[in-house]
Design a protein around this motif. Structure first.
Motif, mmCIF file in Angstrom:
data_model
loop_
_atom_site.group_PDB
_atom_site.id
_atom_site.type_symbol
_atom_site.label_atom_id
_atom_site.label_comp_id
_atom_site.label_asym_id
_atom_site.label_seq_id
_atom_site.Cartn_x
_atom_site.Cartn_y
_atom_site.Cartn_z
ATOM 1 N N ASP A 194 0.894 -1.281 0.117
ATOM 2 C CA ASP A 194 -0.083 0.050 0.108
ATOM 3 C C ASP A 194 0.935 1.217 0.052
ATOM 4 O O ASP A 194 2.169 1.215 -0.146
ATOM 5 N N ALA A 195 0.080 2.530 0.014
ATOM 6 C CA ALA A 195 1.047 3.671 -0.121
ATOM 7 C C ALA A 195 1.952 4.029 1.072
ATOM 8 O O ALA A 195 2.831 4.564 0.765
ATOM 9 N N GLU A 196 1.604 3.293 2.295
ATOM 10 C CA GLU A 196 2.600 3.423 3.341
ATOM 11 C C GLU A 196 3.719 2.258 3.330
ATOM 12 O O GLU A 196 4.409 2.152 4.272
ATOM 13 N N GLY A 197 3.713 1.462 2.518
ATOM 14 C CA GLY A 197 4.853 0.382 2.269
ATOM 15 C C GLY A 197 4.319 -0.902 2.926
ATOM 16 O O GLY A 197 5.236 -1.873 3.087
ATOM 17 N N ARG A 198 3.345 -0.968 3.335
ATOM 18 C CA ARG A 198 2.755 -2.177 4.195
ATOM 19 C C ARG A 198 2.433 -3.093 3.208
ATOM 20 O O ARG A 198 1.610 -2.938 2.225
ATOM 21 N N ILE A 199 2.937 -4.420 3.330
ATOM 22 C CA ILE A 199 2.764 -5.374 2.365
ATOM 23 C C ILE A 199 0.994 -5.936 3.015
ATOM 24 O O ILE A 199 0.694 -6.250 4.091
ATOM 25 N N ARG A 200 0.401 -6.320 1.800
ATOM 26 C CA ARG A 200 -0.899 -6.398 1.997
ATOM 27 C C ARG A 200 -1.373 -7.897 1.643
ATOM 28 O O ARG A 200 -2.335 -8.408 2.004
ATOM 29 N N GLN A 201 -0.601 -8.329 0.568
ATOM 30 C CA GLN A 201 -1.031 -9.596 0.058
ATOM 31 C C GLN A 201 0.315 -10.163 -0.502
ATOM 32 O O GLN A 201 1.360 -9.330 -1.089
ATOM 33 N N PHE A 202 0.507 -11.352 -0.347
ATOM 34 C CA PHE A 202 1.818 -12.058 -0.809
ATOM 35 C C PHE A 202 1.552 -13.440 -1.299
ATOM 36 O O PHE A 202 0.890 -14.199 -0.513
ATOM 37 N N LEU A 203 2.203 -13.877 -2.502
ATOM 38 C CA LEU A 203 2.295 -15.274 -2.804
ATOM 39 C C LEU A 203 3.381 -15.425 -3.409
ATOM 40 O O LEU A 203 3.980 -14.838 -4.470
ATOM 41 N N GLU A 204 3.711 -17.024 -3.213
ATOM 42 C CA GLU A 204 5.076 -17.352 -3.660
ATOM 43 C C GLU A 204 5.027 -18.011 -4.837
ATOM 44 O O GLU A 204 4.033 -19.102 -4.928
ATOM 45 N N LYS A 205 5.745 -17.628 -5.958
ATOM 46 C CA LYS A 205 5.724 -18.187 -7.226
ATOM 47 C C LYS A 205 4.474 -18.771 -7.753
ATOM 48 O O LYS A 205 3.930 -19.941 -7.831
ATOM 49 N N PRO A 206 3.519 -17.734 -8.349
ATOM 50 C CA PRO A 206 2.237 -17.821 -8.584
ATOM 51 C C PRO A 206 2.127 -18.647 -10.174
ATOM 52 O O PRO A 206 3.243 -18.495 -10.770
ATOM 53 N N SER A 207 0.751 -18.907 -10.467
ATOM 54 C CA SER A 207 0.744 -19.286 -11.899
ATOM 55 C C SER A 207 0.282 -17.928 -12.611
ATOM 56 O O SER A 207 -0.118 -16.874 -11.841
ATOM 57 N N GLN A 235 6.740 -18.873 2.420
ATOM 58 C CA GLN A 235 5.596 -19.737 2.530
ATOM 59 C C GLN A 235 4.818 -20.071 3.842
ATOM 60 O O GLN A 235 3.890 -20.305 4.095
ATOM 61 N N ASP A 236 5.887 -19.951 4.963
ATOM 62 C CA ASP A 236 5.539 -20.295 6.211
ATOM 63 C C ASP A 236 5.186 -19.009 7.139
ATOM 64 O O ASP A 236 4.320 -18.627 7.609
ATOM 65 N N VAL A 237 6.381 -18.340 7.255
ATOM 66 C CA VAL A 237 6.413 -17.006 8.138
ATOM 67 C C VAL A 237 5.838 -15.824 7.850
ATOM 68 O O VAL A 237 4.735 -15.558 8.675
ATOM 69 N N PHE A 238 5.994 -15.484 6.539
ATOM 70 C CA PHE A 238 5.205 -14.118 6.273
ATOM 71 C C PHE A 238 3.586 -14.451 6.024
ATOM 72 O O PHE A 238 2.945 -13.527 6.341
ATOM 73 N N PRO A 239 2.978 -15.580 5.564
ATOM 74 C CA PRO A 239 1.659 -15.671 5.904
ATOM 75 C C PRO A 239 1.257 -15.549 7.105
ATOM 76 O O PRO A 239 -0.071 -15.011 7.468
ATOM 77 N N GLN A 240 1.939 -16.223 7.820
ATOM 78 C CA GLN A 240 1.534 -15.974 9.465
ATOM 79 C C GLN A 240 1.426 -14.645 9.919
ATOM 80 O O GLN A 240 0.541 -14.204 10.578
ATOM 81 N N LEU A 241 2.475 -13.748 9.541
ATOM 82 C CA LEU A 241 2.770 -12.278 10.005
ATOM 83 C C LEU A 241 1.413 -11.423 9.490
ATOM 84 O O LEU A 241 0.923 -10.794 10.219
ATOM 85 N N LEU A 242 1.052 -11.941 8.199
ATOM 86 C CA LEU A 242 0.025 -11.167 7.563
ATOM 87 C C LEU A 242 -1.322 -11.582 8.253
ATOM 88 O O LEU A 242 -2.234 -10.856 8.462
ATOM 89 N N ALA A 243 -1.439 -12.708 8.466
ATOM 90 C CA ALA A 243 -2.840 -13.332 9.134
ATOM 91 C C ALA A 243 -2.889 -12.754 10.790
ATOM 92 O O ALA A 243 -4.002 -12.691 11.054
ATOM 93 N N ASN A 244 -1.822 -12.326 11.264
ATOM 94 C CA ASN A 244 -2.013 -11.791 12.708
ATOM 95 C C ASN A 244 -2.031 -10.193 12.625
ATOM 96 O O ASN A 244 -1.784 -9.723 13.551
ATOM 97 N N ASN A 245 -1.793 -9.601 11.222
ATOM 98 C CA ASN A 245 -1.881 -8.264 11.131
ATOM 99 C C ASN A 245 -0.498 -7.609 11.660
ATOM 100 O O ASN A 245 -0.470 -6.399 12.518
ATOM 101 N N ASP A 246 0.592 -8.489 11.854
ATOM 102 C CA ASP A 246 1.731 -7.926 12.160
ATOM 103 C C ASP A 246 2.230 -7.096 11.213
ATOM 104 O O ASP A 246 1.991 -6.996 10.221
ATOM 105 N N ASN A 247 3.186 -5.977 11.633
ATOM 106 C CA ASN A 247 3.814 -5.090 10.807
ATOM 107 C C ASN A 247 4.922 -6.062 9.711
ATOM 108 O O ASN A 247 5.628 -6.684 9.993
#
Length: 550
Positions: free
Chosen positions: A110-123, A157-169
């Motif tokens: 987003d505009a503040e640099g916060r990651i809103r969505q993450f996907l590893e090696k998509p199709s 695949q493991d750590v970053f999705p958990q951070l996003l799910a927990n609304n961590d920075n």
């Protein structure tokens, strides 16, 4: 107006807007109206060139631009008052500026640099951004709490999705600098090319001795008739022989030898590798201490692992990967990658004995190992006559052989440098069970031959050669105890009786008239030590030329 009219048309409005602006500026003549499409066509050709360079180098860029410039439909539509050429230009520019995100993790920030969505090696169906994860992380210690002990964890695949799910920075920084993931062959080649082409600033890469040719270190030798087309990097001690052609972007690391009329094109050659006469390496990677022998060919995307030999006339097809320590037979065509095992020759002997390029195939290490295999076929305590011709390379190989024989309990009788007929005589008339003669090949000055003799001074039979080969390839050689190590005995005097026996064998068939005079050019060979006494015993007057050993 124009915008409302084009809203109901299947064609986008950009071309019509640009055409309207152009005719107001240049007039409404047919030439002026068609000129705009011609301009788009020329710009498309210009845009294709850097795209080709990025994908495959300068030659690919030039070829792609040329093909488009003479393409029938491109020339046709470049004269038409239609939007097709402009669409081609736009598509070309889009391909050049947008990377392929499929190999990386994609993110939305987003505009503040916060990651809103993450996907590893998509199709392709899952791609939602062209911003990718470069794998460079700055972490606070508490992130380690997301990594369980004793378990394999992947950050993306493991750590970053958990951070996003927990609304961590979780923030991302979009860098505008150069970045290249060298995790695959194509990107590794691109990174090397980008450095040579100046697309990434890594500082000085060497001294530029000619346009686009950079040299690092001393000892670089380039034949006057060699052709080098930059950008090319030459490491310390690189040698490029006569008639060789090197086209960039190419990297030749330290001590690489490009032999006569060899060709290297858009390749990366690691240190201490030999490219044989008339060999070709195109768009490939050749790793350390490899030997690409005469007329062998290695094509696009191939990778040759460390310490691999590619036999004379062999062909490595595009995309083939050869794992380290392989030996490719002469004339072989390799279409599939070689991973396990070793594909190579199972013979050492040829018509001329054991032959090889000096310091490429025929190295001191090989010679010592070969000597142990040969010595292991003989009884402990036996003696072998060892001889060489007068060149430096055979002397080096002979000394390695002499160092190998005692390790398997064989005595080495060093008769220095004698003609091979003398060596055959010594072997037969001494207590030796065999002989070794090392010579520079009379057919190729880059090749050394090792010739083995039996106890009668004759060429070794094929059965014994096979025994030696089996021991060599199985590495099943004998090792002796300390008190059984063989001796190294210098015995050049064994050749002295050859002259007397030679004259004796002639009997009365040769005149001993002292009035005869013969002029002999010994060409600095060891024959002077043998032929001179023979002619003296015949009482001939001899005018000797070049009789000293060189």
């Amino acid at each position: 107006g124009l915008t409302r009219w084009t809203a109901h048309d299947v064609h986008p409005p950009l071309y019509f807007w640009s055409l309207l602006a152009w005719v107001r500026l240049a007039g409404e003549s047919e030439y002026a109206a068609r000129f705009l499409s011609a301009l788009w066509g020329v710009l498309t050709v210009a845009a294709v060139y850097p795209l080709g360079v990025r994908l495959g180098g300068r030659r690919v860029g030039l070829l792609a631009a040329l093909c488009l410039a003479i393409a029938r439909f491109h020339v046709w539509w470049s004269q038409e008052m239609r939007m097709y050429v402009l669409a081609t230009l736009a598509a070309t520019l889009t391909l050049y500026s947008v990377p392929n995100p499929l190999e990386y993790g994609v993110v939305i920030i987003d505009a503040e640099g916060r990651i809103r969505q993450f996907l590893e090696k998509p199709s392709w169906g899952e791609v939602f951004s062209d911003t990718v994860n470069t794998g460079i992380y700055v972490l606070e210690p508490k992130v380690l709490d997301y990594i369980p002990s004793g378990k394999v964890v992947d950050f993306s695949q493991d750590v970053f999705p958990q951070l996003l799910a927990n609304n961590d920075n979780l923030f991302g920084f979009v860098s505008s600098g150069y970045w290249c993931d060298v995790g695959n062959i194509a990107e590794y080649m691109r990174a090397n090319a980008d450095v040579l082409l100046g697309r990434v600033n890594v500082g000085p890469i060497g001294t530029e001795i000619s346009p686009g040719v950079f040299v690092e270190g001393d000892g670089v030798e380039i034949a006057p008739d060699a052709q080098i087309y930059g950008p090319v990097f030459l490491g310390e001690g690189v040698k490029i022989k006569g008639g060789a052609i090197v086209r960039g972007p190419t990297v030749l690391r330290d001590l690489v030898i490009v032999d006569t009329r060899a060709q290297v094109d858009r390749a990366v050659i690691w240190r201490n590798t030999y490219l044989g006469e008339r060999s070709e390496v195109r768009g490939a990677i050749v790793c350390r201490q490899c030997s690409i022998r005469a007329r062998a060919m290695v094509f696009e995307g191939a990778v040759i692992g460390d310490q691999t030999g590619v036999g004379e006339g062999a062909m490595i097809q595009p995309g083939v990967k050869i794992w380290p320590d392989k030996e490719i037979e002469a004339g072989a065509v390799i279409r599939n990658s070689l991973i396990w095992g070793s594909q190579g020759r199972r013979t050492l002997f040829s018509r001329w004995g054991v032959s090889g390029l000096v310091n490429i195939d025929m190295t001191p290490e090989f010679a010592a190992r070969f000597a142990t295999a040969y010595g292991s076929t003989l009884s402990k305590g036996a003696s072998v006559v060892v001889n060489r011709d007068y060149h430096r390379s055979p002397r080096m190989i002979k000394r390695a052989i002499i160092s190998g024989l005692p390790s398997v309990g064989i005595n080495a009788l060093d008769v220095k440098s004698q003609p091979i007929p003398v060596v055959r005589y010594i072997t037969r008339h001494s207590n030796a069970v065999g002989g070794i003669h090392v010579r520079l090949s009379p057919y190729d000055a880059r090749v050394v031959d090792i010739k083995l003799l039996d106890k009668d001074g004759l060429d070794l039979d094929r059965k014994t050669e096979r025994r030696i080969e089996n021991l060599y390839f199985r590495e099943d050689v004998r090792r002796v105890f300390l008190d059984e190590v063989g001796l190294i005995l210098e015995q050049p005097q064994l050749a002295s009786s050859y002259s007397a026996d030679f004259v004796k064998a002639l009997g009365n068939s040769t005149s001993v008239d002292g009035s005869r005079t013969v002029i002999v050019d010994y060409a600095h060979s060891p024959a002077a030590a043998t032929l001179g006494p023979i002619l003296s015993r015949l009482h001939w007057r001899v005018v000797a030329l070049n009789a000293d050993d060189d």
